[in-house]
Design an enzyme around this catalytic site. Structure first.
Site, PDB file in Angstrom:
ATOM      1  CG  ASP A   1      75.154 -68.009 -97.115  1.00 43.86           C
ATOM      2  OD1 ASP A   1      75.438 -68.597 -98.161  1.00 43.86           O
ATOM      3  OD2 ASP A   1      75.389 -68.470 -95.987  1.00 43.86           O
TER       4      ASP A   1
ATOM      5  CD  GLU B   1      80.730 -68.779 -93.398  1.00 45.92           C
ATOM      6  OE1 GLU B   1      81.009 -69.839 -93.974  1.00 45.92           O
ATOM      7  OE2 GLU B   1      79.571 -68.333 -93.287  1.00 45.92           O
TER       8      GLU B   1
ATOM      9  CD  GLU C   1      73.684 -73.611 -96.314  1.00 51.01           C
ATOM     10  OE1 GLU C   1      74.385 -73.417 -97.321  1.00 51.01           O
ATOM     11  OE2 GLU C   1      74.012 -73.236 -95.170  1.00 51.01           O
TER      12      GLU C   1
HETATM   13  C1  GCV Z   1      81.219 -74.048 -97.205  1.00 53.17           C
HETATM   14  C2  GCV Z   1      77.292 -70.859 -95.804  1.00 53.17           C
HETATM   15  C3  GCV Z   1      77.187 -72.316 -95.465  1.00 53.17           C
HETATM   16  C4  GCV Z   1      78.552 -72.916 -95.167  1.00 53.17           C
HETATM   17  C5  GCV Z   1      79.450 -72.660 -96.376  1.00 53.17           C
HETATM   18  C6  GCV Z   1      79.539 -71.153 -96.592  1.00 53.17           C
HETATM   19  C7  GCV Z   1      80.383 -70.804 -97.809  1.00 53.17           C
HETATM   20  O1  GCV Z   1      77.655 -70.115 -94.683  1.00 53.17           O
HETATM   21  O2  GCV Z   1      76.331 -72.483 -94.366  1.00 53.17           O
HETATM   22  O3  GCV Z   1      78.389 -74.291 -94.924  1.00 53.17           O
HETATM   23  O4  GCV Z   1      80.731 -73.211 -96.183  1.00 53.17           O
HETATM   24  O5  GCV Z   1      78.243 -70.657 -96.816  1.00 53.17           O
HETATM   25  O6  GCV Z   1      79.795 -70.618 -98.856  1.00 53.17           O
HETATM   26  O7  GCV Z   1      81.584 -70.735 -97.695  1.00 53.17           O
END
Ligand code: GCV
Length: 721
Positions: free
Chosen positions: A381, A307, A409
């Site tokens: 995720d 990411e 989340e």
């Molecule tokens: C900290 C998901 C979340 C992100 C998070 C990522 C991760 O994509 O939406 O906010 O980033 O996981 O675990 O690195």
């Protein structure tokens, strides 16, 4: 001995529904324990004697905390403090489980009635002894004793517990940015006031550390895995050291998320290449600086090449080369590297759930001994339901840690109740079959299955600056559940829910077991309810863009294919679901043959994973006799009805739970019902454009058109970076 309680104090304690419970005290409220008024000696308050026995028998900051906790707690619980004595214990006399030379044994404890009166104990009052090989073990034992006293009717003098943690490193991961914003945080801002540190110490830091110790959690990663390199500057390290100094007596070690490109950003190097000698030297010097300030620093957590984060791939190096370079810098100081396996690439067209396995399995055996690979529970995720990540079954030579997400989340973001213990238990008890039946994920994580001494578990924190720590009052149960499972992964969800409900809602003097039982039941069904109204039957990743709150199954316009819900549900006129069998992405092949057989056939695949592994026709008939379309509709409907039932159940607790928490929870549950209806109506109207079938009997027709739901955009979405 007569109890003495000042009249005012007693009056307040006696009418819990009339005084404010703001939730700040968590599960450490210590309400007055009422003896049964009919029992003989009901007015008597026992004066307990507690011996704290450690190898030195000397007073230390940790033992001072243990004593203070006992004094405060027993004064509240019984009206008077105990007599506490320190004694030395010969380590060889401790049970075998507490004697081994490792973290688990050192942090374990023994609580037992003390039968032989010591010379200076002339009283006939009950005596208990808490013994441990370390002071931290004693502190954990004290919290266990206090928990037990509030949970059972066992007489004090009968309590006997020997307990050793299942997992050595039990961490919270805070996704907190240096500006106070918490990524995916739904309970206010960060607890860490970086602008005030190191000179000003918010009293809340102690309360945080105390709560952590009460659960046996022994590590905290202070900053977001999407890390800001500045945390490693001397300016910030001094702030981190101030927190570490304060946390130390609670047995809580500090860790930091390290940005792989820090040598460039704060170190004036031109590269972050892990094989460049100047880079390795920079990290060695940085580690030395950190340990000079924080001698018990835990180590680095790293999100690399995921990411948009920098990592060893930027230099053509592997994850193992990146992790090992950091590991070498930390090794002389006893630190560890926690390397995240949440890695997937925008250029990789392979099914996203296969990518981490493909990336890391070939590296098995290549990591330094002080590296642990931290893997999210599922391969995608933190969805409301996923099968376990296949890496837990496949990587045998590397210590593997589980990363769980306590912050909600994808499960209602602390506007909704979703008690996560059942989800985590489902994961922990999953069979990997790597060494036959009984090869559970839990045994991989605790190190016993593959013989790794390094074991670790992380939970992404749901805490924040909200007065009650977690936003939703019932979300405290998830922090609690995580801590309890990290300590003992064999505990059942039911036991944990019971403990938490009783400790958190037990009314002073007027203990009402029915209230506790009602809350317990509500908690236990809540996660499945969220699954039912949001992503039933194995659906996943169909939430709205960016903030991830509410439904967005129609989203297909994100620049990365694998961020689009349409990538995951694959609805078309023929049917629904992601074919991950050999005719599709074959992600199934990453699991043991036993699981391939079970999950590979839609007739034997458990319904909860059906659309995770299969693309099935709308008229596919499930073992329940329903067609897929009807079952889908009925699952969403069931979720809504369950949410409505949670609200009416809670409403029955009016007058039994203090007004403040009652009202807060009631309001959030009412919103949860509305949210559940929105999920159902949005998803069913959208999927109906493909299925072209009517809703079965019992499913309420949506009051709006699909375009209405598609136009809903919540303005206020905390936690969205
Ligand atoms: C900290 C998901 C979340 C992100 C998070 C990522 C991760 O994509 O939406 O906010 O980033 O996981 O675990 O690195």
């Amino acid at each position: 001995m007569r109890c003495f309680l000042p009249i005012l104090f007693a009056a307040v304690l006696m009418s819990p529904s009339h005084y404010a419970e703001d939730g700040y005290a968590l599960w450490l409220r210590y309400p007055r324990l009422a003896p049964d008024s009919t029992s003989p000696g009901a007015d008597e308050c026992p004066r307990f004697t507690i011996i704290l026995a450690t190898p030195t028998g000397q007073e230390t900051p940790t033992l001072a905390l243990a004593q203070a906790e006992l004094e405060t707690a027993l004064r509240h619980l019984y009206g008077q403090p105990p007599l506490v004595r320190l004694e030395a214990v010969d380590t060889d006399s401790l049970p075998y489980a507490l004697r081994a030379n490792d973290t688990k044994a050192r942090e374990g404890f023994l609580i037992a009635p003390f039968t032989t009166s010591p010379q200076n104990n002339t009283s006939s009052s009950p005596v208990l002894r808490i013994a441990a090989a370390s002071d931290t073990g004693i502190l954990y034992g004290v919290f266990a004793l206090l928990r037990q006293l509030q949970l059972s009717d066992q007489p004090f003098s009968n309590i006997a517990i020997t307990s050793v943690p299942s997992i050595a490193h039990r961490l919270l991961n805070h996704w907190d940015n240096l500006d106070g914003f918490v990524e995916r945080g739904y309970a206010g801002n960060s607890l860490w006031r970086w602008e005030e540190l190191p000179d000003e110490l918010d009293p809340r830091y102690r309360d945080y550390a105390r709560a952590m110790a009460s659960l046996g959690l022994n590590g905290t990663v202070l900053n977001n895995v999407n890390a800001d390199a500045r945390i490693l500057t001397t300016e910030y390290l001094l702030k981190v050291a101030a927190l570490a100094d304060l946390f130390r007596a609670y047995g809580l070690r500090v860790y930091l998320s390290a940005r792989f490109s820090a040598p460039i950003e704060i170190g004036e190097l031109h590269t972050g290449d892990p094989l460049a000698t100047e880079v390795a030297a920079w990290w060695r010097a940085k580690a030395a600086e950190i340990y000079a300030l924080i001698p018990d620093f835990g180590g680095f957590l790293v999100k690399a090449n995921s990411e948009g984060q920098p990592g060893p791939h930027d230099y053509g190096r592997s994850h193992a080369e990146g992790a090992n370079m950091l590991a070498e810098a930390l090794a002389p100081h006893g630190g560890i590297v926690i390397w995240r396996a949440f890695v997937y690439s925008p250029d990789n067209k392979t099914d996203r759930v296969k990518q981490a396995y493909n990336e890391f399995l070939p590296l098995d055996g290549n990591f330094a001994p002080n590296v642990v690979l931290q893997i999210k529970n599922g391969p995608l995720d933190f969805m409301p339901r996923e099968p376990f990540s296949p890496l837990f079954g496949a990587m045998r030579q590397t210590p593997l840690a589980a990363e769980l997400q306590i912050t909600q989340e994808y499960l209602g973001q602390q506007h909704q109740v979703a008690f996560l213990a059942p989800m985590w238990k489902e994961f922990l008890t999953s069979e990997t079959y790597t060494q036959g039946p009984g090869s559970t994920v839990a045994k991989v994580i605790d190190g016993t299955l593959n013989g790794h001494p390094l074991s670790l578990i992380s939970g992404v924190a749901n805490t924040g600056s909200d007065r009650n720590w977690t936003g939703h009052p019932l979300a405290q149960a998830n922090w609690y559940a995580y801590g309890r499972l990290a300590w003992d992964h064999t505990l059942t969800s039911g036991k944990i829910a019971h403990e938490w409900a009783q400790l958190t809602f037990r009314n002073a003097r007027s203990f009402d077991p029915e209230t506790v039982e009602t809350i317990e039941k509500l908690l236990l069904g809540s996660r499945e309810t969220v699954v039912n109204y949001s992503m039933p039957l194995g659906l996943h990743h169909i939430m709205a863009t960016a903030h991830h709150y509410g439904p967005g199954p129609w989203v297909d316009n994100l620049h990365r294919d694998d961020w689009n819900p349409t990538y995951y549900h694959r609805a078309d006129e023929q049917g629904l679901g992601f074919d991950r069998t050999a005719t599709g992405s074959n992600a199934l092949s990453q699991y043991a043959p036993e699981l391939q057989t079970l999950w590979g056939n839609p007739d034997t695949c458990p319904p909860e994973f059906l659309l995770w592994f299969h693309h099935l026709p709308w008229d596919y008939r499930l073992s329940t006799g329903h067609t897929l379309w009807d079952k889908l509709c009925l699952s969403y409907q069931q979720g809504v009805e369950e949410a409505q039932a949670m609200l009416s159940t809670w409403e029955k607790l009016a007058g039994k739970v203090d007004t403040e928490r009652f009202t807060d929870v009631r309001q959030r549950l009412a919103r949860q019902v509305t949210d559940a209806i929105t999920w159902r109506d949005s998803c069913l109207l959208y999927f109906q454009t493909f299925s072209k079938r009517p809703f079965p009997a019992g499913v309420e027709p949506p009051p709006h058109s699909l375009s209405y739901y598609q136009s809903l955009r919540p303005e206020s979405t905390p936690g969205n970076p």
